[in-house]
Scaffold this motif. Structure first.
Motif, PDB file in Angstrom:
ATOM      1  N   LEU A 133     -10.070  -2.917   1.946  1.00 20.49           N
ATOM      2  CA  LEU A 133      -9.494  -1.690   2.479  1.00 20.49           C
ATOM      3  C   LEU A 133      -8.543  -1.992   3.628  1.00 20.49           C
ATOM      4  N   SER A 134      -7.569  -1.092   3.814  1.00 17.29           N
ATOM      5  CA  SER A 134      -6.662  -1.219   4.954  1.00 17.29           C
ATOM      6  C   SER A 134      -7.254  -0.615   6.214  1.00 17.29           C
ATOM      7  N   ILE A 135      -8.150   0.337   6.067  1.00 16.49           N
ATOM      8  CA  ILE A 135      -8.838   0.961   7.205  1.00 16.49           C
ATOM      9  C   ILE A 135     -10.248   1.268   6.760  1.00 16.49           C
ATOM     10  N   SER A 136     -11.193   1.038   7.621  1.00 11.89           N
ATOM     11  CA  SER A 136     -12.587   1.215   7.259  1.00 11.89           C
ATOM     12  C   SER A 136     -13.047   2.638   7.520  1.00 11.89           C
ATOM     13  N   VAL A 137     -14.158   2.972   6.935  1.00  5.04           N
ATOM     14  CA  VAL A 137     -14.750   4.296   7.135  1.00  5.04           C
ATOM     15  C   VAL A 137     -15.160   4.478   8.591  1.00  5.04           C
ATOM     16  N   ILE A 138     -15.628   3.411   9.204  1.00  9.10           N
ATOM     17  CA  ILE A 138     -16.044   3.502  10.612  1.00  9.10           C
ATOM     18  C   ILE A 138     -14.841   3.817  11.494  1.00  9.10           C
ATOM     19  N   GLU A 139     -13.713   3.179  11.174  1.00  7.14           N
ATOM     20  CA  GLU A 139     -12.514   3.461  11.954  1.00  7.14           C
ATOM     21  C   GLU A 139     -12.063   4.908  11.767  1.00  7.14           C
ATOM     22  N   ILE A 140     -12.143   5.406  10.520  1.00  3.09           N
ATOM     23  CA  ILE A 140     -11.781   6.814  10.273  1.00  3.09           C
ATOM     24  C   ILE A 140     -12.700   7.739  11.050  1.00  3.09           C
ATOM     25  N   ILE A 141     -13.996   7.447  11.011  1.00  2.00           N
ATOM     26  CA  ILE A 141     -14.964   8.280  11.746  1.00  2.00           C
ATOM     27  C   ILE A 141     -14.693   8.206  13.240  1.00  2.00           C
ATOM     28  N   LEU A 142     -14.360   7.008  13.739  1.00  2.00           N
ATOM     29  CA  LEU A 142     -14.110   6.855  15.167  1.00  2.00           C
ATOM     30  C   LEU A 142     -12.885   7.661  15.597  1.00  2.00           C
ATOM     31  N   ILE A 143     -11.799   7.563  14.810  1.00  2.00           N
ATOM     32  CA  ILE A 143     -10.589   8.316  15.156  1.00  2.00           C
ATOM     33  C   ILE A 143     -10.858   9.809  15.092  1.00  2.00           C
ATOM     34  N   THR A 144     -11.537  10.233  14.033  1.00  2.00           N
ATOM     35  CA  THR A 144     -11.872  11.659  13.900  1.00  2.00           C
ATOM     36  C   THR A 144     -12.738  12.121  15.053  1.00  2.00           C
ATOM     37  N   SER A 145     -13.685  11.267  15.441  1.00  2.00           N
ATOM     38  CA  SER A 145     -14.566  11.638  16.547  1.00  2.00           C
ATOM     39  C   SER A 145     -13.782  11.759  17.851  1.00  2.00           C
ATOM     40  N   LEU A 146     -12.847  10.819  18.075  1.00  2.17           N
ATOM     41  CA  LEU A 146     -12.065  10.883  19.306  1.00  2.17           C
ATOM     42  C   LEU A 146     -11.197  12.140  19.351  1.00  2.17           C
ATOM     43  N   VAL A 147     -10.515  12.434  18.216  1.00  2.00           N
ATOM     44  CA  VAL A 147      -9.661  13.628  18.193  1.00  2.00           C
ATOM     45  C   VAL A 147     -10.501  14.887  18.330  1.00  2.00           C
ATOM     46  N   GLY A 148     -11.576  14.951  17.565  1.00  3.51           N
ATOM     47  CA  GLY A 148     -12.438  16.129  17.665  1.00  3.51           C
ATOM     48  C   GLY A 148     -13.058  16.270  19.029  1.00  3.51           C
ATOM     49  N   GLY A 149     -13.469  15.116  19.603  1.00  7.01           N
ATOM     50  CA  GLY A 149     -14.041  15.188  20.947  1.00  7.01           C
ATOM     51  C   GLY A 149     -13.028  15.662  21.972  1.00  7.01           C
ATOM     52  N   GLY A 150     -11.771  15.189  21.831  1.00  6.11           N
ATOM     53  CA  GLY A 150     -10.732  15.657  22.765  1.00  6.11           C
ATOM     54  C   GLY A 150     -10.486  17.147  22.652  1.00  6.11           C
ATOM     55  N   LEU A 151     -10.429  17.629  21.389  1.00  4.62           N
ATOM     56  CA  LEU A 151     -10.249  19.078  21.204  1.00  4.62           C
ATOM     57  C   LEU A 151     -11.426  19.855  21.761  1.00  4.62           C
ATOM     58  N   LEU A 152     -12.626  19.338  21.549  1.00  4.16           N
ATOM     59  CA  LEU A 152     -13.809  20.034  22.065  1.00  4.16           C
ATOM     60  C   LEU A 152     -13.782  20.084  23.588  1.00  4.16           C
ATOM     61  N   ILE A 153     -13.420  18.953  24.221  1.00  4.38           N
ATOM     62  CA  ILE A 153     -13.344  18.942  25.691  1.00  4.38           C
ATOM     63  C   ILE A 153     -12.278  19.920  26.177  1.00  4.38           C
ATOM     64  N   LEU A 154     -11.128  19.974  25.470  1.00  9.71           N
ATOM     65  CA  LEU A 154     -10.074  20.908  25.848  1.00  9.71           C
ATOM     66  C   LEU A 154     -10.543  22.345  25.753  1.00  9.71           C
ATOM     67  N   ILE A 155     -11.271  22.655  24.656  1.00 11.14           N
ATOM     68  CA  ILE A 155     -11.791  24.023  24.503  1.00 11.14           C
ATOM     69  C   ILE A 155     -12.777  24.350  25.612  1.00 11.14           C
ATOM     70  N   ILE A 156     -13.640  23.372  25.918  1.00 14.10           N
ATOM     71  CA  ILE A 156     -14.624  23.617  26.984  1.00 14.10           C
ATOM     72  C   ILE A 156     -13.919  23.859  28.310  1.00 14.10           C
ATOM     73  N   LEU A 157     -12.882  23.061  28.603  1.00 12.28           N
ATOM     74  CA  LEU A 157     -12.147  23.253  29.853  1.00 12.28           C
ATOM     75  C   LEU A 157     -11.468  24.615  29.895  1.00 12.28           C
ATOM     76  N   MET A 158     -10.882  25.024  28.749  1.00  8.30           N
ATOM     77  CA  MET A 158     -10.224  26.338  28.717  1.00  8.30           C
ATOM     78  C   MET A 158     -11.224  27.459  28.899  1.00  8.30           C
ATOM     79  N   VAL A 159     -12.384  27.335  28.247  1.00 10.24           N
ATOM     80  CA  VAL A 159     -13.413  28.374  28.417  1.00 10.24           C
ATOM     81  C   VAL A 159     -13.882  28.416  29.868  1.00 10.24           C
TER      82      VAL A 159
END
Length: 723
Positions: A506-532
């Protein structure tokens, strides 16, 4: 003198180059009774043409006879010139072109050198009532001296044997030509042949034609009895396969006609069942308790002793006494040895069965006594085939726990390689799995597996694992690269490759996909929490950011730009509410001719100088008479229908009056055209509509054409209730 020498020299050369024949030696003669006397000598053949002359002289009669032959070291004198009995002398002379050579004279007694024809066997049969014996009868050779007895040699062996046994005996001239051969095996077929010789002769006759004979039957000996226990059926019955055969190394005493079998539960002898068969096996269906089974064989002479075997109960446990066992190969035999901690055990049962995955195996067994080893010829076992060998101890009437091993009499290269699969493909790892080769395809014990893998246009690598491992993780591999992989199975004789597979990392592993998704989702979640959190702390600012305020034209400060001059202009038209009209009918409907609005250009100074024929009058407030001022956009027509399906929620009813048009800062002629156009637009609606020209709205630039005019927020309470 020289002339004499020249004459003698050729004679000397000729004498030195002469090659005389060899002297005949080792003369041997044989007298074939009433046929011929043949003599031979050495050498058998000369280098040059040679003639031999044999001179025979009878000692008693003094007669001479010559035998002349060329290039052969053998010569014969024929009957009746040769008389028997007699003595004679033999002398051989060899002659060639260079000269003659004579042998020594030899003396021969015809009684010592006579050779007769072989006897003819015509009868071999057992003697009734006499066990293990056959009688042989033959004819005395016709061409044999009648004045002397003959010595005989009888040679015999069993049909399946390769070793001859011999018996010597003498028969006189007038004796019966028979012989009783004893101490044979019962009911065994033998091959016999016979030869003879005169009493004083040294030459035996040839062997007679072979004849076959069989000894008489006897009652059979005991049987070896064995069983194969199988799992119980669903109905509770237990299949048991009974096996029996003649005891090991016991002679075959007769032709077996059949077998009698009877069996019964150990605690219920009255439930005995009996059956008869001609086969050497029988399948019984027994209960789960202990049973006893007895088998005998019978032939035309009698019955064998009983062979008895105990079948244990289904839940009975067996004893263990074999500690170790090994098997090894000799030149032509397979030897199995075992060690036991039970010295009282003297009998063992050895089983050997081919280990096959699919087809049913041929079951073989044998009883061994007074020893702790077992041998079998390698020719009796199939090469390249795995055998399961088990040894059972026999504790009198009980069978102990077996000890088993596997053996090949000969190993070879596997007939095919393992079936390979690729699993869990990652960025730099992959799992290679393979299946075991079927037993009938391995052709030997699998020692190890070797995994070969290679990237495209890259170096080949290999990994070797033992035979118990059926999967392997290849690492590290290169990201996003195609590989070829295959697995080889090996025995001591060699290896065979399985099929080759291709895979790509593979060119990218499932763990890397999960890590990137987690980072992006975590950033969005933190942004939402800050806005709230920010919204909870400062709700007004968040509301202003999400929903900005729209300016209210009614509260605009444009009216105070010119101070009181704007309020005192008489050209602002007022729209009054009629108290007699219902609130729902108080609708101020703006009408904007699209072509007029698009072409309208408002000049702010002209906007302040509005001339009208009739200024707007202040309308009475619905609640308390307070006057409110309403202004309209320039050249806006307000139409109030009698009935309409779409009505704004807040409106003002225009008093019925004559429509007036006000032209602000425009020439008279263009104003008349606008007037006509507005009248036409009103007339195109319904006849009940009243149209009135509105005055110029100072907030036109901040409003859309369909914007409704809002009532000022600061109104008397009664006005708010009515509107």
């Amino acid at each position: 003198m020289w002339i004499l020498a020249l004459w003698v020299f050729p004679l000397l050369c000729r004498f030195s180059l002469a090659a005389l024949p060899h002297k005949p030696e080792n003369i041997s003669c044989v007298f074939y009774y009433k046929k011929n006397l043949t003599c031979t000598w050495n050498p058998e053949k000369e280098a040059h043409d040679t003639w031999y002359t044999v001179n025979r002289t009878n000692c008693y009669g003094g007669e001479h006879e010559l035998c002349r032959i060329e290039n052969r070291a053998s010569c014969s004198f024929f009957y009746p010139n040769v008389t028997y009995p007699d003595n004679c002398s033999i002398e051989v002379e060899a002659e060639n072109a260079d000269g003659k050579v004579k042998s020594d004279r030899t003396q021969w007694n015809l009684d010592n050198i006579v050779k007769i024809e072989p006897p003819e066997i015509y009868y071999v049969k057992p003697v009734l009532g006499v066990k293990r014996m056959v009688q042989i009868m033959w004819r005395r050779p016709q061409l044999a001296p009648r004045s002397t007895g003959l010595n005989y040699t009888l040679r015999f062996m069993t049909v399946n044997s390769a070793k001859w046994l011999e018996v010597n005996f003498r028969k006189g001239v007038y004796e019966e030509q028979t012989y009783n051969l004893t101490e044979l095996q019962a009911f065994t077929e033998y091959v016999l042949t016979l030869r003879c010789v005169a009493e004083e002769s040294i030459f035996w006759s040839d062997w007679s034609e072979e004849k076959m004979g069989t000894t008489e039957e006897e009652a059979p000996l005991g049987l070896d009895l064995w069983r194969v226990l199988r799992p119980a059926d669903t109905d509770g019955r237990r299949p048991v396969l009974l096996l029996w055969k003649e005891a090991r190394r016991a002679p075959v005493l007769g032709k077996t006609l059949g077998y009698n079998i009877w069996y019964f539960p150990e605690n219920s002898t009255n439930l005995t069942k009996t059956t008869n068969t001609t086969n050497q096996q029988l399948e019984l269906y027994l209960g789960d308790e202990t049973y006893w089974v007895t088998v005998i064989s019978y032939n035309s002479v009698g019955k064998s002793p009983e062979a008895t075997l105990r079948i244990p109960a289904i839940h009975e446990k067996s004893s263990w006494c074999i500690e170790a066992m090994q098997a090894y190969l000799t030149q032509d035999q397979l030897v199995v040895e075992w060690q036991s901690s039970a010295p009282e055990v003297e009998t063992w049962i050895v089983e050997w069965v081919p280990d096959l995955d699919s087809e049913p195996a041929a079951f073989s067994w044998e009883s061994v006594s007074q020893t702790r080893n077992w041998t079998i010829q390698q020719d009796n076992l199939e090469p390249f085939l795995c055998y399961n060998i088990s040894v059972y101890p026999m504790f009198q009437d009980r069978v102990g726990e077996p000890y088993s091993i596997q053996i090949y009499v000969k190993e070879g290269v596997p007939s095919r390689g393992p079936t390979t699969k690729v699993e869990n493909i990652g960025v730099n790892t992959v799992t290679i799995t393979w299946e075991e080769i079927p037993k009938n395809k391995t052709r030997g014990f699998i020692n190890n597996y070797t995994i070969f893998y290679q990237a495209e246009d890259g170096e080949e690598f290999s990994k070797t694992v033992n035979s118990s491992i059926l999967h392997y993780d290849l690492k590290p591999l290169t990201r996003n690269t195609a590989y070829n992989v295959l697995v080889m199975a090996s025995t001591i004789a060699g290896g065979n490759n399985g099929t080759s597979l291709k895979f790509k990392t593979l060119s990218i592993s499932v763990i890397e996909i999960i890590l990137i998704t987690s980072l992006v989702g975590g950033g969005l979640l933190i942004l939402i929490i800050l806005m709230v959190t920010y919204g909870l702390k400062k709700p007004n600012k968040l509301k202003h950011l999400c929903c900005p305020d729209v300016p209210n034209p009614a509260e605009s400060s444009i009216a105070v730009w010119y101070g009181d001059n704007f309020k005192n202009k008489p050209n602002l038209k007022e729209v009054q509410f009629d108290d007699s009209v219902n609130t729902e009918d108080r609708i101020l409907r703006p009408f904007y001719p699209s072509d007029l609005i698009d072409k309208l250009v408002v000049n702010f100074e002209n906007f302040l100088e509005v001339s009208t024929e009739e200024p707007l009058k202040h309308q009475k407030s619905i609640a308390g008479g307070e006057k409110n001022e309403y202004v309209t956009s320039p050249y806006m027509l307000h139409c109030t229908p009698g009935k309409t399906s779409q009505e704004p929620p807040i409106s003002a009813k225009i008093s019925p009056r004559k429509s007036q048009y006000i032209c602000l800062g425009m020439p008279e002629r263009p104003c008349s055209k606008a007037k006509q156009h507005l009248l036409f637009s009103c007339e195109s609606l319904e006849p009940d509509y009243l149209c009135e020209e509105g005055i110029l709205n100072p907030y036109l630039r901040n409003s859309v054409t369909t914007r409704e005019f809002l009532v000022p927020e600061k109104l008397p309470d009664q006005t708010k209730r009515e509107v």
